[in-house]
Scaffold this motif. Structure first.
Motif, PDB file in Angstrom:
ATOM      1  N   GLY A 221      -3.469 -17.580   7.063  1.00 58.56           N
ATOM      2  CA  GLY A 221      -2.929 -17.134   5.780  1.00 58.56           C
ATOM      3  C   GLY A 221      -3.858 -16.165   5.082  1.00 58.56           C
ATOM      4  O   GLY A 221      -3.425 -15.134   4.565  1.00 58.56           O
ATOM      5  N   ILE A 222      -5.157 -16.497   5.089  1.00 54.84           N
ATOM      6  CA  ILE A 222      -6.114 -15.630   4.392  1.00 54.84           C
ATOM      7  C   ILE A 222      -6.198 -14.264   5.078  1.00 54.84           C
ATOM      8  O   ILE A 222      -6.190 -13.219   4.414  1.00 54.84           O
ATOM      9  CB  ILE A 222      -7.502 -16.305   4.352  1.00 54.84           C
ATOM     10  CG1 ILE A 222      -7.469 -17.510   3.413  1.00 54.84           C
ATOM     11  CG2 ILE A 222      -8.560 -15.313   3.879  1.00 54.84           C
ATOM     12  CD1 ILE A 222      -8.744 -18.327   3.426  1.00 54.84           C
ATOM     13  N   ALA A 223      -6.233 -14.277   6.423  1.00 53.85           N
ATOM     14  CA  ALA A 223      -6.319 -13.004   7.146  1.00 53.85           C
ATOM     15  C   ALA A 223      -5.115 -12.122   6.832  1.00 53.85           C
ATOM     16  O   ALA A 223      -5.252 -10.935   6.503  1.00 53.85           O
ATOM     17  CB  ALA A 223      -6.399 -13.266   8.658  1.00 53.85           C
ATOM     18  N   LEU A 224      -3.915 -12.714   6.886  1.00 56.86           N
ATOM     19  CA  LEU A 224      -2.708 -11.940   6.583  1.00 56.86           C
ATOM     20  C   LEU A 224      -2.722 -11.464   5.127  1.00 56.86           C
ATOM     21  O   LEU A 224      -2.346 -10.328   4.829  1.00 56.86           O
ATOM     22  CB  LEU A 224      -1.466 -12.797   6.830  1.00 56.86           C
ATOM     23  CG  LEU A 224      -1.003 -12.881   8.273  1.00 56.86           C
ATOM     24  CD1 LEU A 224       0.108 -13.903   8.403  1.00 56.86           C
ATOM     25  CD2 LEU A 224      -0.501 -11.515   8.719  1.00 56.86           C
ATOM     26  N   THR A 225      -3.166 -12.363   4.236  1.00 56.87           N
ATOM     27  CA  THR A 225      -3.218 -12.006   2.819  1.00 56.87           C
ATOM     28  C   THR A 225      -4.065 -10.761   2.613  1.00 56.87           C
ATOM     29  O   THR A 225      -3.647  -9.810   1.933  1.00 56.87           O
ATOM     30  CB  THR A 225      -3.844 -13.168   2.019  1.00 56.87           C
ATOM     31  OG1 THR A 225      -2.969 -14.275   2.056  1.00 56.87           O
ATOM     32  CG2 THR A 225      -4.093 -12.759   0.586  1.00 56.87           C
ATOM     33  N   ILE A 226      -5.252 -10.743   3.222  1.00 52.99           N
ATOM     34  CA  ILE A 226      -6.158  -9.624   3.018  1.00 52.99           C
ATOM     35  C   ILE A 226      -5.569  -8.356   3.636  1.00 52.99           C
ATOM     36  O   ILE A 226      -5.539  -7.291   3.009  1.00 52.99           O
ATOM     37  CB  ILE A 226      -7.543  -9.951   3.622  1.00 52.99           C
ATOM     38  CG1 ILE A 226      -8.180 -11.096   2.831  1.00 52.99           C
ATOM     39  CG2 ILE A 226      -8.444  -8.735   3.599  1.00 52.99           C
ATOM     40  CD1 ILE A 226      -9.475 -11.611   3.410  1.00 52.99           C
ATOM     41  N   ALA A 227      -5.047  -8.475   4.868  1.00 56.24           N
ATOM     42  CA  ALA A 227      -4.500  -7.295   5.545  1.00 56.24           C
ATOM     43  C   ALA A 227      -3.331  -6.711   4.751  1.00 56.24           C
ATOM     44  O   ALA A 227      -3.308  -5.515   4.432  1.00 56.24           O
ATOM     45  CB  ALA A 227      -4.062  -7.677   6.958  1.00 56.24           C
ATOM     46  N   ILE A 228      -2.377  -7.565   4.408  1.00 59.22           N
ATOM     47  CA  ILE A 228      -1.188  -7.072   3.701  1.00 59.22           C
ATOM     48  C   ILE A 228      -1.568  -6.564   2.307  1.00 59.22           C
ATOM     49  O   ILE A 228      -1.141  -5.491   1.880  1.00 59.22           O
ATOM     50  CB  ILE A 228      -0.127  -8.193   3.591  1.00 59.22           C
ATOM     51  CG1 ILE A 228       0.363  -8.580   4.988  1.00 59.22           C
ATOM     52  CG2 ILE A 228       1.036  -7.740   2.726  1.00 59.22           C
ATOM     53  CD1 ILE A 228       1.290  -9.766   4.997  1.00 59.22           C
ATOM     54  N   GLY A 229      -2.411  -7.335   1.625  1.00 56.81           N
ATOM     55  CA  GLY A 229      -2.789  -6.955   0.270  1.00 56.81           C
ATOM     56  C   GLY A 229      -3.444  -5.587   0.232  1.00 56.81           C
ATOM     57  O   GLY A 229      -3.102  -4.750  -0.615  1.00 56.81           O
ATOM     58  N   ILE A 230      -4.372  -5.344   1.150  1.00 53.11           N
ATOM     59  CA  ILE A 230      -5.072  -4.056   1.136  1.00 53.11           C
ATOM     60  C   ILE A 230      -4.129  -2.930   1.559  1.00 53.11           C
ATOM     61  O   ILE A 230      -4.059  -1.883   0.910  1.00 53.11           O
ATOM     62  CB  ILE A 230      -6.310  -4.097   2.061  1.00 53.11           C
ATOM     63  CG1 ILE A 230      -7.348  -5.063   1.485  1.00 53.11           C
ATOM     64  CG2 ILE A 230      -6.921  -2.716   2.205  1.00 53.11           C
ATOM     65  CD1 ILE A 230      -8.596  -5.214   2.321  1.00 53.11           C
ATOM     66  N   ALA A 231      -3.353  -3.162   2.636  1.00 53.27           N
ATOM     67  CA  ALA A 231      -2.465  -2.099   3.132  1.00 53.27           C
ATOM     68  C   ALA A 231      -1.471  -1.674   2.051  1.00 53.27           C
ATOM     69  O   ALA A 231      -1.372  -0.489   1.709  1.00 53.27           O
ATOM     70  CB  ALA A 231      -1.729  -2.585   4.381  1.00 53.27           C
ATOM     71  N   VAL A 232      -0.766  -2.641   1.505  1.00 56.73           N
ATOM     72  CA  VAL A 232       0.240  -2.309   0.490  1.00 56.73           C
ATOM     73  C   VAL A 232      -0.432  -1.780  -0.773  1.00 56.73           C
ATOM     74  O   VAL A 232       0.035  -0.822  -1.397  1.00 56.73           O
ATOM     75  CB  VAL A 232       1.116  -3.544   0.171  1.00 56.73           C
ATOM     76  CG1 VAL A 232       2.136  -3.211  -0.903  1.00 56.73           C
ATOM     77  CG2 VAL A 232       1.800  -4.043   1.422  1.00 56.73           C
ATOM     78  N   GLY A 233      -1.565  -2.383  -1.121  1.00 55.53           N
ATOM     79  CA  GLY A 233      -2.272  -1.954  -2.324  1.00 55.53           C
ATOM     80  C   GLY A 233      -2.729  -0.511  -2.249  1.00 55.53           C
ATOM     81  O   GLY A 233      -2.620   0.236  -3.220  1.00 55.53           O
ATOM     82  N   VAL A 234      -3.226  -0.083  -1.073  1.00 51.69           N
ATOM     83  CA  VAL A 234      -3.685   1.299  -0.912  1.00 51.69           C
ATOM     84  C   VAL A 234      -2.506   2.256  -1.082  1.00 51.69           C
ATOM     85  O   VAL A 234      -2.590   3.259  -1.799  1.00 51.69           O
ATOM     86  CB  VAL A 234      -4.363   1.492   0.463  1.00 51.69           C
ATOM     87  CG1 VAL A 234      -4.507   2.972   0.774  1.00 51.69           C
ATOM     88  CG2 VAL A 234      -5.726   0.831   0.468  1.00 51.69           C
TER      89      VAL A 234
END
Lengths: 269, 260
Positions: free
Chosen positions: B69-82
């Motif tokens: 969950g944490i790995a996906l959270t960070i990946a998705i959060g950064i990708a979409v956030g950028v």
């Protein structure tokens, strides 16, 4: 905080910004309505936006909904108040002495990351489904948020100001009032803002899982009753309460810290 | 001299915890309190309960889901956030929506996702991601938005490609903010791991401690709380190590600025 250079030509007025935001919300609702009406997503999983909103309107006219909201907000407010008062007092006490700060650090660092949901079984054991169960979780979770900020704040006192106060022979109490308090206040407000959001999460969690009265319990009931529309409507309602709490917290923070440089410069920019 | 400082630091770290444990031991000396086990009892139960079958069946799967969950959270959060952070119109349109999603108390998503996905591992990981992603995402947006305009223009006039700009300017510039977001999302992820298991699960830490309580297995229940506490503690230590590595340049910069 650094101020980014403002390019006036591309900065629209607030009216335009609000309009764009509203367009975003409208677009989202429209998309939601479309995917459900075209059966792209079965209404068993996601009922159309219009139905959910109509249900929410029904709820708003229903006294029971307001009673549940009242229960949730009451435990939120009481829990938050207890946590803020206790953490402020403890924070000032700890922060005012190097020795205490060093001696308590390891204990705080260990206790703070314990997820408050780990205390759910204990809460059930001690209080059953009464409001105290919610309070236990809320107070535990929000206490640390505020405590850490207050300790940081009291340690942030400008050494020159502290020495000046001492050479003017300000008493300990006066020093706290006129030197430490103004320094720590911005930190305290940040802590309260974070804690306000966390407290709502824990209030809803306690109701959802333990079954203390409130909106969370109502969500659990709609879920077990298979009332999908009602469940989505209540989730929307909790989101709105969350937004409201964030807005109020930010407003209060701005008001209380109107004198502070960080807020003043923001207003001027 | 150095040995003395180390000794003094050790005393500061250990004194209060030892004092508290001593008080707890004295308080439970009679051994009659139903709600609170003695320290020794707790330690024995802790090892008996968790180091065996339960480790494989409950603890490790829970931790696995948490990390996924944490790995996906960070990946998705950064990708979409950028993406949102780089395109101003997109940001304006989505901002109120994102504020709303962040404000929804994440636990209410558990019944929703249970309905949509059913009770399985995917549901639990999805619960973690859908609740924990917002702090990462919104902080990434803020960080990307706050990238220094002059640096951006410089990068462009040096004809750095978009990828180069992203890797060497935007992401590093936003990294302090991104890590703030990650720090905020870790406790949420842990809370959601526990809650997702308390809701109609067959395995997991959350369910186990709830079952102990229902069976009035009090020392076991406390040992479960201890396990969760240790996971939370470990998570915060791990984060601090990672943060110190990634942001070494940033802390150095801040120090220089403060002295200047």
């Amino acid at each position: 905080m650094t101020t980014t250079p403002v390019r006036f030509s591309t900065t629209p007025r607030t009216g335009a910004v609000v309009l764009q935001g509203l367009a975003g919300i409208a677009g989202f609702l429209l998309l939601w309505e479309l995917v459900t009406r075209t059966d792209l997503i079965s209404s068993r999983f996601l009922p159309p936006a219009s139905e959910v909103i109509l249900r929410l309107v029904d709820y708003i006219r229903d006294l029971q909904f307001w009673r549940d909201t009242g229960e949730t907000m009451a435990s939120w407010a009481i829990g938050l108040a207890i946590a803020v008062v206790a953490a402020t007092i403890a924070g000032f006490a700890i922060g005012s002495s190097r020795f205490l700060e060093h001696a308590t650090r390891s204990t705080i660092e260990f206790l703070r990351p314990i997820p408050s949901v780990a205390l759910i079984p204990l809460a059930v054991l001690l209080f059953g489904t009464k409001m105290q169960s919610s309070l236990l979780l809320i107070v535990y979770a929000s206490f640390w948020q505020v405590l850490i900020q207050v300790i940081y704040g009291t340690l942030d006192v400008d050494p020159v100001a502290a020495e000046t106060a001492r050479s003017y022979r300000l008493t300990r109490l006066q020093r706290v009032r006129y030197v430490v308090w103004p320094t720590a206040l911005p930190y305290l407000m940040t802590g309260i803002r974070l804690a306000a959001a966390v407290a709502l999460i824990l209030a809803i969690t306690a109701e959802l899982i333990i079954g203390t009265p409130g909106l969370g319990k109502q969500i659990a009931l709609t879920q077990s009753g298979g009332d999908v529309t009602g469940m989505y409507a209540l989730v929307l309602a909790t989101g709105m309460i969350g937004v409201l709490i964030n807005l109020i917290a930010r407003f209060v923070e701005k008001r209380v810290l109107a004198w502070h440089a960080s807020v003043r410069s923001e207003a001027a920019a | 001299m150095r040995a003395l400082t180390i000794l003094k630091n050790a005393a500061f770290i250990l004194a209060l915890p030892l004092l508290l444990i001593l008080l707890w031991w004295l308080g439970t000396l009679g051994g009659t309190n139903f709600y609170v086990p003695t320290p020794l009892q707790l330690i024995v139960t802790f090892f008996q309960t968790w180091f065996g079958e339960r480790m494989v069946e409950d603890v490790l799967p829970s931790i696995g889901r948490l990390f996924a969950g944490i790995a996906l959270t960070i990946a998705i959060g950064i990708a979409v956030g950028v993406v949102i952070g780089l395109f101003r119109p997109l940001r304006r349109v989505l901002e109120p929506l994102l504020e709303f999603f962040r404000a929804v108390p994440p636990p209410v998503l558990v019944p929703l996702l249970m309905l949509i996905i059913g009770v399985n591992d995917q549901m639990k990981v999805t619960v973690i991601v859908s609740g924990a992603v917002w702090p990462v995402l919104l902080n990434t947006v803020e960080g990307v938005r706050g990238t220094d305009q002059i640096m951006r223009d410089t990068a462009r006039s040096y004809r750095m490609t978009r990828t180069q700009q992203l890797l060497h300017l935007v992401l590093p510039a936003a990294s302090p903010q991104i890590l703030t977001g990650v720090r905020q999302s870790l406790p949420i992820a842990l809370i959601l791991m526990v809650i997702s298991e308390m809701f109609g699960s067959s395995t997991g830490l959350g369910l186990s401690i709830l079952q102990f309580q229902r069976n009035f297995a009090i020392p076991e229940m406390w040992s479960g709380i201890l396990v969760l506490g240790l996971i939370g503690f470990g998570l915060s230590i791990a984060f601090r190590i990672v943060e110190r590595r990634i942001l070494r340049w940033y802390h150095g910069l801040r120090e220089v600025q403060r002295e200047g």
